[in-house]
Motif scaffolding. Structure first.
Motif, short mmCIF file in Angstrom:
data_model
loop_
_atom_site.label_atom_id
_atom_site.label_comp_id
_atom_site.label_asym_id
_atom_site.label_seq_id
_atom_site.Cartn_x
_atom_site.Cartn_y
_atom_site.Cartn_z
N GLY A 216 0.79 -1.23 0.00
CA GLY A 216 0.00 0.00 0.00
C GLY A 216 0.81 1.27 0.00
N VAL A 217 2.14 1.19 0.00
CA VAL A 217 2.99 2.38 0.04
C VAL A 217 3.46 2.71 -1.38
N GLU A 218 3.22 3.96 -1.80
CA GLU A 218 3.66 4.44 -3.09
C GLU A 218 4.83 5.41 -2.91
N LEU A 219 5.43 5.82 -4.03
CA LEU A 219 6.55 6.76 -3.99
C LEU A 219 6.20 8.02 -3.22
N ALA A 220 5.03 8.60 -3.50
CA ALA A 220 4.64 9.84 -2.84
C ALA A 220 4.53 9.66 -1.33
N ASP A 221 4.06 8.49 -0.89
CA ASP A 221 3.93 8.22 0.55
C ASP A 221 5.31 8.13 1.21
N ALA A 222 6.21 7.38 0.59
CA ALA A 222 7.55 7.22 1.15
C ALA A 222 8.30 8.54 1.16
N TRP A 223 8.15 9.32 0.08
CA TRP A 223 8.83 10.63 0.02
C TRP A 223 8.30 11.57 1.10
N GLU A 224 7.01 11.59 1.31
CA GLU A 224 6.44 12.46 2.33
C GLU A 224 6.95 12.08 3.72
N GLU A 225 7.07 10.80 3.99
CA GLU A 225 7.60 10.35 5.28
C GLU A 225 9.05 10.80 5.46
N LEU A 226 9.85 10.64 4.43
CA LEU A 226 11.25 11.03 4.52
C LEU A 226 11.39 12.55 4.59
N ARG A 227 10.56 13.26 3.82
CA ARG A 227 10.63 14.73 3.84
C ARG A 227 10.33 15.26 5.23
N ARG A 228 9.32 14.69 5.88
CA ARG A 228 8.98 15.13 7.24
C ARG A 228 10.13 14.85 8.20
N GLN A 229 10.78 13.71 8.05
CA GLN A 229 11.90 13.39 8.93
C GLN A 229 13.01 14.42 8.81
N VAL A 230 13.25 14.90 7.58
CA VAL A 230 14.31 15.88 7.37
C VAL A 230 13.89 17.26 7.85
N GLU A 231 12.69 17.70 7.48
CA GLU A 231 12.27 19.07 7.77
C GLU A 231 11.79 19.27 9.19
N GLU A 232 11.28 18.21 9.82
CA GLU A 232 10.74 18.36 11.16
C GLU A 232 11.67 17.78 12.22
N ARG A 233 12.91 17.55 11.85
CA ARG A 233 13.89 17.03 12.81
C ARG A 233 14.07 18.05 13.93
N PRO A 234 13.90 17.66 15.17
CA PRO A 234 14.02 18.62 16.27
C PRO A 234 15.42 19.18 16.38
N GLY A 235 15.47 20.51 16.61
CA GLY A 235 16.77 21.15 16.72
C GLY A 235 17.46 20.79 18.01
N GLY A 236 16.79 21.00 19.13
CA GLY A 236 17.34 20.61 20.41
C GLY A 236 18.26 21.63 21.03
N LEU A 237 18.80 22.56 20.26
CA LEU A 237 19.73 23.55 20.79
C LEU A 237 19.30 24.93 20.32
N ASP A 238 18.77 25.73 21.23
CA ASP A 238 18.32 27.09 20.90
C ASP A 238 19.49 28.06 21.03
N VAL A 239 19.70 28.83 19.98
CA VAL A 239 20.83 29.76 19.93
C VAL A 239 20.31 31.16 19.62
N THR A 240 20.81 32.13 20.35
CA THR A 240 20.45 33.53 20.11
C THR A 240 21.69 34.29 19.67
#
Length: 325
Positions: A216-240
């Motif tokens: 049931g997984v298509e290219l668009a589904d796998a890409w969306e999952e990977l894209r979220r992992q890259v873009e929503e990766r928590p920073g963890g270190l706040d810098v001013t």
């Protein structure tokens, strides 16, 4: 609209031949009775269309009948001639095919739409590559394409960023994605999605085994999952930091992916406060490129990291240039 529906029926019949009435009804989201009424309307307007009842029946055009109506609206015809990411066609070996296809579409367009489509192709250009991205390494997509279209497994020799030697992986490809001018292979490895930059693939071997994708997984589904992992990766270190206003626009552009929020408008001040988010302290070393126009406010460990990096650079130049006379 009924006119659009009639045209859709005509084009479907030209493409598919005989089509059951219930299938046309499903495609057009109307009742079977409406489809038969539309067929009668087409027949009354001179289109040689007829319906056959029975188990193997359906609606069909008279053999040999064709119409040169493309069904394209003015906006649709213009959209076809906005060539997004021309480099993608070249990388896939499809530049010549694209040009040929567009010439055929131009010939098939209704005459009133042709000038607008031609002007669009000369006035609109989409370049998907980044500014100052540097020269891109040559990418051989042939074997990757073969695996994608043949649904075969791949054995990759792949070098990760920062690694000296490539690693070997057996993967199940979903497809290829061009992101801002960079090609990626999206594939499963041990039933988990992975992203492989095509320009880091040292070698690719097509295996005889069929792919084993997750059901049931298509290219668009796998890409969306990977894209979220890259873009929503928590920073963890706040810098001013504080950035000199004269360099703020450049700083924001080059550090957009690390911005925790857009800087507030402080037009009356020479220095603007900017909040960033990093994954690890070492990532803050990129701030050195703005060393003459930036001050790290917090946290202390980032101030120390940037200061240490600056000291290392100073020491290196002193060692290379020798003691001052």
């Amino acid at each position: 609209m009924k006119a659009d529906r009639l045209l859709s029926i005509l084009l479907l019949l030209q493409t598919r031949g005989r089509v059951p009435a219930h299938e046309l009804a499903d495609r057009l989201e109307v009742s079977v009775r409406t489809v038969y009424r539309d067929v009668e309307a087409l027949s009354a307007s001179g289109v040689p269309v007829y319906a056959e009842r029975g188990r193997h029946g359906g609606i069909e055009l008279l053999a040999g009948f064709r119409t040169d109506v493309t069904g394209l609206t003015a906006d649709e015809s213009r959209a076809l001639f906005i060539l997004a990411a021309q480099g993608a066609h070249a990388a896939l070996g499809l530049d010549a095919a694209l040009g040929s296809a567009l010439r055929k579409v131009m010939a098939a367009l209704p005459a009133p739409y042709r000038p607008a489509a031609e002007v669009t192709s000369r006035r609109i250009l989409v370049d998907a590559t980044r500014w100052k991205g540097g020269p891109q390494p040559a990418v051989d997509l042939d074997v990757l394409q073969d695996a994608v279209f043949a649904d075969r497994r791949l054995r990759l020799r792949y070098r990760h960023s920062g690694a000296k030697e490539p690693s070997t992986y057996t993967v199940d490809p979903y497809g290829l994605v061009s992101k801002a001018g960079v090609w990626y292979l999206v594939a499963d490895r041990r039933a988990r999605p992975r992203l492989f930059r095509a320009d880091r693939v040292h070698s690719a071997t097509l295996l005889p085994d069929p792919v084993k994708r997750r059901p049931g997984v298509e290219l668009a589904d796998a890409w969306e999952e990977l894209r979220r992992q890259v873009e929503e990766r928590p920073g963890g270190l706040d810098v001013t930091v504080r950035v000199r206003r004269s360099r703020l626009d450049m700083f924001v552009r080059l550090n957009a992916s690390s911005l925790a929020q857009l800087p507030e408008d402080e037009r009356e001040k020479e220095w603007v406060t900017v909040h960033l988010s990093y994954g690890v302290v070492g990532e803050a070393r990129q701030l050195l490129q703005f060393a003459d126009a930036l001050e790290v406010v917090s946290p202390p460990e980032v101030r120390a990291e940037v200061a240490a990096a600056a000291a290392s650079v100073t020491e290196l130049y002193q060692r290379v240039s020798g003691p001052a006379e």
